[in-house]
Enzyme design. Structure first.
Site, short mmCIF file in Angstrom:
data_model
loop_
_atom_site.label_atom_id
_atom_site.label_comp_id
_atom_site.label_asym_id
_atom_site.label_seq_id
_atom_site.Cartn_x
_atom_site.Cartn_y
_atom_site.Cartn_z
N GLU A 29 0.87 -1.42 -0.30
CA GLU A 29 -0.21 0.36 -0.17
C GLU A 29 0.72 1.44 -0.38
O GLU A 29 2.01 1.51 1.18
CB GLU A 29 -0.72 0.04 0.95
N LEU A 58 -6.05 -2.48 -1.16
CA LEU A 58 -6.00 -1.96 0.12
C LEU A 58 -5.94 -3.77 0.62
O LEU A 58 -7.62 -3.71 0.98
CB LEU A 58 -6.62 -0.63 0.62
N GLU A 60 -4.31 -6.58 2.55
CA GLU A 60 -2.52 -7.50 2.91
C GLU A 60 -3.17 -8.65 3.15
O GLU A 60 -2.22 -9.10 2.91
CB GLU A 60 -3.22 -7.27 5.14
N GLN A 82 2.35 -1.95 5.82
CA GLN A 82 2.19 -0.28 5.98
C GLN A 82 2.88 -0.09 7.59
O GLN A 82 3.68 0.20 8.03
CB GLN A 82 1.42 -0.24 6.01
N PHE A 83 1.64 -0.69 8.69
CA PHE A 83 2.48 -1.18 9.82
C PHE A 83 1.95 -2.33 10.38
O PHE A 83 1.43 -2.98 10.08
CB PHE A 83 1.39 -0.10 10.83
N ASP A 85 1.12 -3.20 13.15
CA ASP A 85 -0.57 -3.48 13.69
C ASP A 85 -1.32 -4.46 12.71
O ASP A 85 -2.63 -4.46 12.89
CB ASP A 85 -0.99 -2.38 14.09
N ILE A 87 -0.88 -6.34 10.30
CA ILE A 87 -0.42 -7.79 9.93
C ILE A 87 -1.40 -8.87 9.21
O ILE A 87 -1.25 -9.36 8.33
CB ILE A 87 0.91 -7.88 10.07
N PRO A 89 -4.97 -9.30 9.04
CA PRO A 89 -5.82 -10.08 7.56
C PRO A 89 -4.97 -10.94 7.15
O PRO A 89 -5.41 -11.89 6.01
CB PRO A 89 -5.94 -8.06 7.03
N HIS A 129 -0.15 1.66 15.67
CA HIS A 129 0.60 1.84 15.54
C HIS A 129 1.79 1.87 15.79
O HIS A 129 3.11 2.22 15.43
CB HIS A 129 0.41 3.67 14.98
C1 LIG Z 1 -5.86 -2.92 7.71
C2 LIG Z 1 -5.69 -1.75 7.58
N1 LIG Z 1 -4.67 -1.26 6.83
C3 LIG Z 1 -3.76 -0.64 6.14
C4 LIG Z 1 -3.72 0.33 7.37
C5 LIG Z 1 -3.34 2.11 6.79
N2 LIG Z 1 -4.28 2.78 6.31
C6 LIG Z 1 -4.18 3.91 6.74
S1 LIG Z 1 -6.05 4.90 6.42
C7 LIG Z 1 -5.53 4.08 4.53
C8 LIG Z 1 -6.38 4.46 3.58
C9 LIG Z 1 -7.66 4.21 3.55
O1 LIG Z 1 -8.46 4.65 2.77
P1 LIG Z 1 -9.83 4.15 2.43
O2 LIG Z 1 -10.26 3.41 3.04
O3 LIG Z 1 -10.53 4.55 1.22
O4 LIG Z 1 -10.38 5.57 3.67
P2 LIG Z 1 -10.13 6.51 2.95
O5 LIG Z 1 -9.21 7.57 4.30
O6 LIG Z 1 -9.81 7.32 1.66
O7 LIG Z 1 -11.37 7.76 3.88
C10 LIG Z 1 -4.55 3.24 4.85
C11 LIG Z 1 -4.02 2.05 4.03
C12 LIG Z 1 -4.67 0.95 7.32
N3 LIG Z 1 -5.09 1.40 8.85
N4 LIG Z 1 -5.40 -0.66 8.07
#
Ligand SMILES: Cc1ncc(C[n+]2csc(CCOP(=O)(O)OP(=O)(O)O)c2C)c(N)n1
Lengths: 324, 373
Positions: A29, A58, A60, A82-83, A85, A87, A89, A129
């Site tokens: 991601e 997006l 995992e 990405q973090f 935390d 992992i 899924p 995080h």
């Molecule tokens: C399971 C998971 N993977 C990665 C992340 C890191 N992360 C936080 S917000 C984000 C993007 C989210 O995009 P979206 O679902 O479109 O929501 P938006 O932030 O655009 O409202 C990511 C990759 C996370 N919080 N949870």
């Protein structure tokens, strides 16, 4: 030699391995165009293109599941979570699939992949995080678990991990990403997986740790020196495989041990170290093996600095064992 | 048709005569929706300032998505449930949370009902039937289905609504959640706030479907794509979906087509990845400006009353911060309470050791670094 941060050392390892071996592909991601949210993959997209520096949807489980397939077909995927935390899924893909593929197929299939993931606290990241989830993976036969604590090791270990024939969980101490600089060769070199390093030699007590806890232990060792206690700090660097020989030799020399890790204390990897010492060197011990660890609570926000092991707490444990 | 986009309020601030005739929204309702949108915008602008001056550690915002979440949440009854992602503070305002409580949460002090355990903007508000925000994406989607199943089982005529981003539709929990809801014919409304970006990744990297809404078809439920910057359309489409759910006709997927006008969070810089001109073109579609035009043209609000609403929101925020900053840290025990209902002996021992340590040696030094993302 270049003076690099841990983050730059990781970036340099990825770049060199991608130059050397076109089977190496990074994916995850935000890793492509954006160069990763921490910038670990910065510049790879420009140099190697979208096919080798892949922004994935997006998911995992998708990232890891797809990496497994890529590895089975002969590529060397380096997926990023990405973090750490996030992992979970992908937990099923990692522990049920990647870890067992070689064994269950009688070696017909293998999964040479490196899952890079930033871990650890001290950055005001709250529950999700900050986690240090090494114990889950170290508990899964078939996976290697590697955790560097400085730029030199980060590059050398990551190159070794990419060239390794088995799946490696490569945990990057994000608190040290930019706060720590060190000399790193510009050329390719490896640091062997499964060898601990004695970061500071000492004769009175051994402190075992890894990742972001190493600087904290060194600070505690300095404090101890003022009290005439000579601390040996052993950086495990790899939890699986574990360098048992170095651990036991150190304990034989000092007769005392403290284990430091930031994950919750109960069921943490420190318990494994303590058990190994009890099994193999109990006759050398002059005091209990103490653990300095995170608390048995979810990772907090406001009280994070109280939750995290610090040099004061490590020093207290050292004193306690010495005075036993 | 799931790829057509539904709009009621045009960008010039006019609405179709049919909507005016049929809507159940009163002037009072419209004012309330507008005030909540303004409070939400002010909350964001001022919170980002608090973050920049170091008074809170982090902020994640919803600038540009006010119509999307406030319009939709307004279609619910108070005993309906909401499972937020993290860009829906307006829902909390609608459901009556005190501003001070939200600011205390962001400060992580003793005024935070969750005692500083989570990062800023991760609220939990049971009194308002608003779930508990968690960072792992899409996890709330199946929870909303479970609440709906449980309520149906208990013969409560409530509906459960959940928000998530378009990036989150790539997670397994999205697919599982929709499938379960359809199979169990659960009273759920799924709202995907398609703000075009998942941090730096554009929606084109999440799906090549012609829309998010069309995915509903494969699960056997209606999928509707709405102009998410049109507060009236968001209200109307959600209201229809809520009614369907309440009448026992099952779930609906709504795609709110909108845009994140800010960066992903206080630690992101969207200028790194946004194509040139994109932000500016979406700023023209600011949902607040559009709604304002309508309210002015209908004489529901005047320039003076608009100014007063904005000034009041600013003042309310200033007061709430003042109050929140008087509140001290949570008691240290709260680090340990609430892991379980009854604290295990081993944890009690850790708690006592830690409290003694802090008394003996003084408080641990706080050398945490600023949140990097
Ligand atoms: C399971 C998971 N993977 C990665 C992340 C890191 N992360 C936080 S917000 C984000 C993007 C989210 O995009 P979206 O679902 O479109 O929501 P938006 O932030 O655009 O409202 C990511 C990759 C996370 N919080 N949870």
């Amino acid at each position: 030699m270049a003076n690099l941060t841990l983050l730059q050392a990781i970036n340099s390892a990825l770049r060199e391995e991608m130059r050397r071996d076109e089977r190496v592909i990074v994916l995850g991601e935000d890793v492509g165009k954006n160069g990763g949210v921490f910038r670990a993959t910065e510049g790879l997209f420009d140099e190697f293109g979208a096919e080798r520096s892949v922004d994935t949807p997006l998911s995992e489980s998708g990232i890891i599941g797809m990496s497994i397939g890529m590895a089975m077909y002969g590529l060397r995927p380096v997926p990023e979570i990405q973090f750490m935390d996030f992992i979970y899924p992908a937990f099923d893909q990692i522990v049920s699939e990647a870890a067992k593929m070689r064994y269950r197929s009688g070696g017909q299939y293998t999964v040479p992949m490196v899952i890079r993931t930033p871990y650890g606290g001290g950055i005001r990241g709250g529950h999700y995080h900050s986690q240090s989830a090494e114990a889950y993976f170290a508990h899964t036969p078939g996976l290697k678990v590697v955790i560097p604590s400085n730029p030199y090791d980060a590059k050398g270990l990551l190159i070794s991990a990419i060239r390794d024939e088995d799946p490696v969980i490569f945990m990057e101490p994000k608190r040290l990403y930019r706060s720590l600089k060190g000399e790193v060769p510009e050329t390719d070199y490896t640091v062997p997986i499964g060898k601990a390093s004695i970061t500071r030699a000492g004769k009175d007590i051994s402190v075992f740790a890894y990742g972001a806890m190493i600087p904290i232990c060194l600070e505690a060792a300095k404090k101890a020196e003022e009290h005439d206690i000579d601390v040996e700090v052993v950086d495990l660097r790899s939890l699986v495989p574990l360098d048992i020989k170095t651990i036991i030799n150190s304990v034989k020399k000092t007769g005392r041990a403290v284990v430091v890790y930031e994950a919750p204390k109960t069921g943490g990897f420190g318990a494994e170290i303590a058990a190994i010492i009890a099994e193999k060197a109990i006759e050398y011990l002059e005091g209990p093996v103490l653990r300095v660890a995170g608390l048995d609570t979810p990772f907090p926000y406001t009280f994070e600095h109280i939750y995290m092991p610090d040099s004061r707490r490590v020093f207290e444990a050292i004193e306690k064992v010495i005075n036993f | 048709m799931s790829s057509e986009i539904i709009q009621v309020l045009k960008e010039d601030g006019t609405v179709s005569p049919l909507f005016k005739k049929e809507t159940d929204l009163t002037e009072q309702d419209l004012k309330k929706i507008y005030e909540t949108m303004i409070l939400t915008r002010v909350y964001e602008e001022r919170s980002l300032k608090l973050q920049r001056s170091g008074r809170i550690g982090f902020y994640i915002g919803c600038k540009g998505q006010e119509a999307s979440h406030i319009g939709s949440a307004y279609a619910l009854k108070m005993d309906d449930w909401v499972f937020p992602a993290y860009r829906e503070p307006g829902v909390l305002f609608l459901r009556g949370i005190a501003l001070k409580t939200m600011i205390c949460q962001m400060m992580g002090n003793a005024g935070d009902p969750t005692m500083g355990r989570q990062m800023p903007c991760h609220y939990s508000y049971k009194e308002g039937n608003n779930g508990s925000v968690s960072s792992p994406l899409a996890t709330q989607i199946p929870h909303a289905v479970g609440i709906a199943y449980a309520a149906k089982y208990m013969k409560h005529k409530i509906v459960s609504l959940t928000y998530f981003g378009e990036g989150s539709t790539s997670e397994g929990d999205f697919h599982t959640g929709l499938n379960f809801a359809a199979v169990f014919k659960s009273p759920v409304v799924f709202i995907c706030q398609n703000n075009q970006w998942a941090i730096s990744v554009p929606v084109a990297r999440q799906t090549v479907s012609e829309s998010i809404a069309i995915k509903a078809k494969a699960y056997g439920m209606p999928g509707i794509k709405v102009d998410g910057n049109d507060v009236l359309a968001m209200y109307q489409v959600t209201k229809d979906a809520v009614e369907r759910a309440r009448n026992g006709d099952g779930p609906t997927l709504i795609e709110s087509f909108t845009y994140r006008l800010g960066s992903h969070s206080s630690s992101d810089d969207a200028a790194r990845y946004r194509p040139e001109g994109e932000l500016e073109s979406w700023e023209q579609k600011d949902p607040i400006i559009r709604f304002e035009k309508y309210l002015l043209s209908e004489n529901i609000l005047t320039p003076e009353s608009i100014k007063k609403i904005k000034d009041d929101a600013e003042e309310e925020f200033t007061q709430a911060v003042k109050e929140a900053e008087k509140v001290g840290l949570p008691p240290l025990e709260t680090l340990f309470t609430g892991v379980y209902k009854d604290m295990p002996e081993s944890l009690r021992e850790q708690m006592e050791d830690l409290i003694n340590e802090q008394k003996r040696l003084g408080a641990s030094e706080d050398n945490s670094m600023a949140f990097p993302l």
